[in-house]
Design a protein around this motif. Structure first.
Motif, short mmCIF file in Angstrom:
data_model
loop_
_atom_site.label_atom_id
_atom_site.label_comp_id
_atom_site.label_asym_id
_atom_site.label_seq_id
_atom_site.Cartn_x
_atom_site.Cartn_y
_atom_site.Cartn_z
N ASP A 265 0.82 -1.21 0.00
CA ASP A 265 0.00 0.00 0.00
C ASP A 265 0.86 1.26 0.00
N GLY A 266 1.91 1.24 -0.84
CA GLY A 266 2.74 2.42 -1.02
C GLY A 266 3.85 2.60 0.00
N ARG A 267 4.00 1.69 0.94
CA ARG A 267 5.04 1.79 1.96
C ARG A 267 6.08 0.70 1.74
N ARG A 268 7.37 1.11 1.75
CA ARG A 268 8.44 0.18 1.45
C ARG A 268 8.97 -0.50 2.71
N SER A 269 9.27 -1.78 2.57
CA SER A 269 9.96 -2.52 3.62
C SER A 269 11.42 -2.10 3.66
N THR A 270 12.14 -2.61 4.64
CA THR A 270 13.59 -2.45 4.62
C THR A 270 14.18 -3.21 3.44
N LEU A 271 15.33 -2.76 2.96
CA LEU A 271 16.01 -3.45 1.86
C LEU A 271 16.71 -4.70 2.37
N GLN A 272 16.79 -5.70 1.49
CA GLN A 272 17.62 -6.87 1.73
C GLN A 272 18.44 -7.14 0.47
N VAL A 273 19.55 -7.82 0.63
CA VAL A 273 20.37 -8.21 -0.51
C VAL A 273 20.09 -9.68 -0.83
N TYR A 274 19.72 -9.93 -2.09
CA TYR A 274 19.33 -11.29 -2.49
C TYR A 274 19.72 -11.51 -3.94
N ARG A 275 20.36 -12.61 -4.22
CA ARG A 275 20.70 -13.06 -5.57
C ARG A 275 21.46 -11.99 -6.38
N LYS A 276 22.49 -11.41 -5.77
CA LYS A 276 23.32 -10.46 -6.50
C LYS A 276 23.96 -11.14 -7.71
N ASN A 277 23.92 -10.45 -8.85
CA ASN A 277 24.49 -10.90 -10.14
C ASN A 277 23.72 -12.07 -10.76
N HIS A 278 22.55 -12.37 -10.23
CA HIS A 278 21.70 -13.40 -10.83
C HIS A 278 20.98 -12.81 -12.05
N LYS A 279 20.43 -13.68 -12.88
CA LYS A 279 19.64 -13.25 -14.03
C LYS A 279 18.44 -14.17 -14.18
N VAL A 280 17.25 -13.61 -14.26
CA VAL A 280 16.03 -14.38 -14.49
C VAL A 280 16.02 -14.83 -15.95
#
Length: 230
Positions: A134-149
């Motif tokens: 609802d327009g409010r951001r969670s804290t950031l986390q680092v996940y799957r750096k340098n990954h590609k979908v």
């Protein structure tokens, strides 16, 4: 007799393919199942190094919010991998990329009978990931750096395919309403995401999944909810 047949034609679940455009419409999954789902046809292959995924959801909390239940919110499955999945599970919202075991988890407000605007952003170069509620951001986390979908899969609403378009589990199915599923191949700004929340869009057109012109296939007991209910 004719009026009865017309009524049945309205009430029976829609089972068809090749439809397009869901402007001001929603999708209603009325009960748990192991065969009801929507396949979305992307605008472009999901060959992604960054994305913003947004949707509006409401659920039947007597089903979805049971302790220890896993509920799929969106699944993107290739032949060999759960390439991109968003879940509500065990009191949290989660994102998985190329994994069914190593995800990123957020203790944010759970879905309810009232509509929730949910977005998730991810960027490969930094791994920075966040959910927006609802327009409010969670804290950031680092996940799957340098990954590609990777491309070549199927985007599914309502079920989690453990094989390509198959092996569904009724206890992981979505029960409730989904609308306005949109995806971009970039991380949108906070202001742009908040405009999505307000349904006053000023940002770039969704270029991966675009709800307004989406081609989709309906399978099983899923109802397309018309504008008057939105």
């Amino acid at each position: 007799m004719k009026s009865v047949l017309v009524l049945l034609g309205v009430l029976l679940p829609l089972i068809s393919s090749g439809q397009s455009g869901l402007t001001d419409k929603g999708l209603f999954f009325p009960k748990p199942s192991d065969n009801s789902y929507i396949k979305l046809i992307p605008q472009k292959p999901l060959n992604l190094e960054a994305f913003t995924l947004c949707m509006r959801l409401s659920v039947d909390p007597t089903v979805v919010n049971q302790d220890n239940r896993e509920t799929i919110l969106l699944a993107y499955r290739t032949q060999d991998y759960d390439e991109l999945n968003v879940w509500q599970e065990k009191g949290k919202i989660s994102l998985y990329l190329r994994s069914s075991s190593e995800g990123v988890f957020y203790a944010i407000p759970l879905l309810s009978i009232f509509r929730t605007n949910l977005c998730v952003t991810w960027e490969s170069s930094t791994g920075l990931t966040a959910f927006w509620v609802d327009g409010r951001r969670s804290t950031l986390q680092v996940y799957r750096k340098n990954h590609k979908v990777q491309s070549g899969g199927a985007v599914i609403l309502g079920q989690d395919p453990d094989s390509f378009l198959g092996s569904f589990d009724i206890n992981q199915s979505f029960v409730g309403e989904i609308s306005d599923v949109n995806m971009w191949d970039s991380v949108l700004t906070g202001d742009q995401i908040r405009h999505f929340n307000e349904k006053v869009w000023v940002g770039p057109e969704p270029n991966v999944l675009n709800w307004n012109i989406m081609q989709y296939e309906v399978n099983g007991n899923v109802l397309v909810v018309p504008e008057k209910y939105k």
